[in-house]
Design a protein around this motif. Structure first.
Motif, PDB file in Angstrom:
ATOM      1  N   GLY A  40       0.810  -1.211   0.000  1.00  0.00           N
ATOM      2  CA  GLY A  40       0.000   0.000   0.000  1.00  0.00           C
ATOM      3  C   GLY A  40       0.840   1.255   0.000  1.00  0.00           C
ATOM      4  O   GLY A  40       0.548   2.226  -0.713  1.00  0.00           O
ATOM      5  N   GLU A  41       1.931   1.264   0.796  1.00  0.00           N
ATOM      6  CA  GLU A  41       2.828   2.419   0.834  1.00  0.00           C
ATOM      7  C   GLU A  41       3.537   2.603  -0.504  1.00  0.00           C
ATOM      8  O   GLU A  41       3.712   3.728  -0.981  1.00  0.00           O
ATOM      9  N   ALA A  42       3.952   1.486  -1.109  1.00  0.00           N
ATOM     10  CA  ALA A  42       4.643   1.558  -2.399  1.00  0.00           C
ATOM     11  C   ALA A  42       3.738   2.149  -3.474  1.00  0.00           C
ATOM     12  O   ALA A  42       4.166   2.996  -4.280  1.00  0.00           O
ATOM     13  N   VAL A  43       2.476   1.747  -3.487  1.00  0.00           N
ATOM     14  CA  VAL A  43       1.522   2.281  -4.460  1.00  0.00           C
ATOM     15  C   VAL A  43       1.257   3.759  -4.175  1.00  0.00           C
ATOM     16  O   VAL A  43       1.239   4.594  -5.092  1.00  0.00           O
ATOM     17  N   LEU A  44       1.043   4.090  -2.902  1.00  0.00           N
ATOM     18  CA  LEU A  44       0.718   5.463  -2.517  1.00  0.00           C
ATOM     19  C   LEU A  44       1.810   6.442  -2.913  1.00  0.00           C
ATOM     20  O   LEU A  44       1.529   7.558  -3.383  1.00  0.00           O
ATOM     21  N   TRP A  45       3.076   6.039  -2.749  1.00  0.00           N
ATOM     22  CA  TRP A  45       4.188   6.963  -2.974  1.00  0.00           C
ATOM     23  C   TRP A  45       4.882   6.752  -4.313  1.00  0.00           C
ATOM     24  O   TRP A  45       5.953   7.297  -4.557  1.00  0.00           O
ATOM     25  N   GLY A  46       4.266   5.975  -5.195  1.00  0.00           N
ATOM     26  CA  GLY A  46       4.743   5.901  -6.572  1.00  0.00           C
ATOM     27  C   GLY A  46       6.005   5.098  -6.786  1.00  0.00           C
ATOM     28  O   GLY A  46       6.780   5.404  -7.703  1.00  0.00           O
TER      29      GLY A  46
END
Length: 260
Positions: A40-46
Motif C-alpha cells: 500500500g505504501e509503495a503504491v501510494l508513494w509511486g
C-alpha cells in the motif's frame, strides 16, 4: 492472473534471491518487500514495482491496476518458500531501487531544512529501518557510512514501514561525507563522550549533521576525528547508554521539537 504452482519457477527464484542476497540486489537494482502494508505504501508513494506475487484472499490496494509488469498468484506453500517472513502475510513484491549514491552537493529539502543523520557501522537492519522511519517523521535525511546494514534488507524495509518510499537515504564514504559537509558549511556532531562533549539541548541543531555509532562500539575513531563537536543525551546515572535507534530518536526529536 498468472498462476505459479512451482517453487522453482523463475519468478520465485528471483524473489527468493532478492530476499537473501545483498549482492544480487545490487546487481539487479531491485529489492524485495513483503506484506500488504508495504505494498500500500509503495503504491501510494509511486514506487516502481516490477513484480507481485500473492497468495490466498489478500486484498490488493487500489491504484495497482496497470502499474505492475507481472502479477501472479500462488499457493500458500509456495509463498512460504519465497517470503522472508516466518509467517507470510500473503504478498511479496519487487521494486526498482532508486539508488543510494550521495548527491553532488547537499541542498535544503522541500521545507528548507539542512539537517542530516549519519549512521556509522549500525549493523542491525531493524535498527536502521527504525531510524529511517523516525528520521522521516522528523524531516531529517539519513546518510549511511560503510559497515551499516543494507538499506534494502527485507528486515530494514519492514522496520521502515514505508519510509523508503517517502524519503531518500544515501550511502557514502567518510571522505565523501566530510567534503559534502565542508561545501555546505555544516558541522558534524557526534553522539559520544570526550572533553568537548556538550548537552544536546544546548546546541543549535537547525543546520547540522549528527552521527550515531554502532550498537556495540559507538562511533569509530575516524568519524570522531571528523566531528567538530560531540554531544551527550542526558540520562539517569544508572543507565550507561542507549541503543542506536533509541539514541537517534532522541537526537531527531531534540533537533525538530522547536519546529513542530
Amino acid at each position: 492472473m498468472e498462476i505459479i504452482s512451482s517453487k522453482s519457477n523463475s519468478l520465485c527464484v528471483h524473489l527468493r534471491k532478492l530476499a537473501s542476497s545483498r549482492s544480487y540486489r545490487e546487481e539487479t537494482g531491485e529489492f524485495l518487500c513483503d506484506s500488504p502494508k508495504l505494498l500500500g505504501e509503495a503504491v501510494l508513494w509511486g514506487a516502481d514495482i516490477t513484480a507481485l506475487l500473492c497468495a490466498g484472499e489478500v486484498e490488493l490496494p487500489q491504484g495497482l491496476e496497470g502499474r505492475v509488469p507481472r502479477v501472479a498468484g500462488t499457493s500458500e506453500a509456495v509463498m512460504r518458500s519465497v517470503s522472508p517472513m516466518e509467517t507470510p502475510q500473503g504478498v511479496v513484491f519487487s521494486c526498482r531501487s532508486p539508488g543510494c549514491r550521495p548527491p553532488e552537493r547537499l541542498e535544503p529539502d522541500g521545507q528548507g531544512r539542512m539537517r542530516f543523520l549519519v549512521l556509522d557501522g549500525v549493523q542491525d537492519p531493524g535498527n536502521v529501518g527504525t531510524i529511517l522511519r523516525t528520521a522521516d517523521a522528523f524531516g531529517t535525511r539519513v546518510v549511511l557510512l560503510p559497515g551499516c546494514a543494507d538499506l534494502y534488507n527485507p528486515k530494514t524495509l519492514r522496520a521502515g514501514m514505508g519510509a523508503h518510499f517517502r524519503s531518500a537515504a544515501c550511502r557514502c564514504t567518510l571522505e565523501e561525507l566530510t567534503a559534502l559537509l565542508k561545501t555546505a558549511e555544516l558541522p558534524l556532531y557526534g553522539a559520544a563522550l570526550r572533553e568537548d562533549t556538550e548537552d544536546v539541548r544546548k546546541l543549535d541543531l537547525s543546520r547540522c549533521a549528527m552521527a550515531v555509532g554502532s550498537e556495540g562500539r559507538g562511533l569509530s575513531a575516524a568519524v570522531l576525528a571528523a566531528c567538530s563537536q560531540t554531544v551527550r543525551i542526558p540520562m539517569n546515572k544508572t543507565c550507561e547508554s542507549l541503543n542506536a535507534a533509541s539514541a537517534a530518536s532522541v537526537l531527531l526529536w531534540e533537533a525538530a521539537r522547536r519546529e513542530i
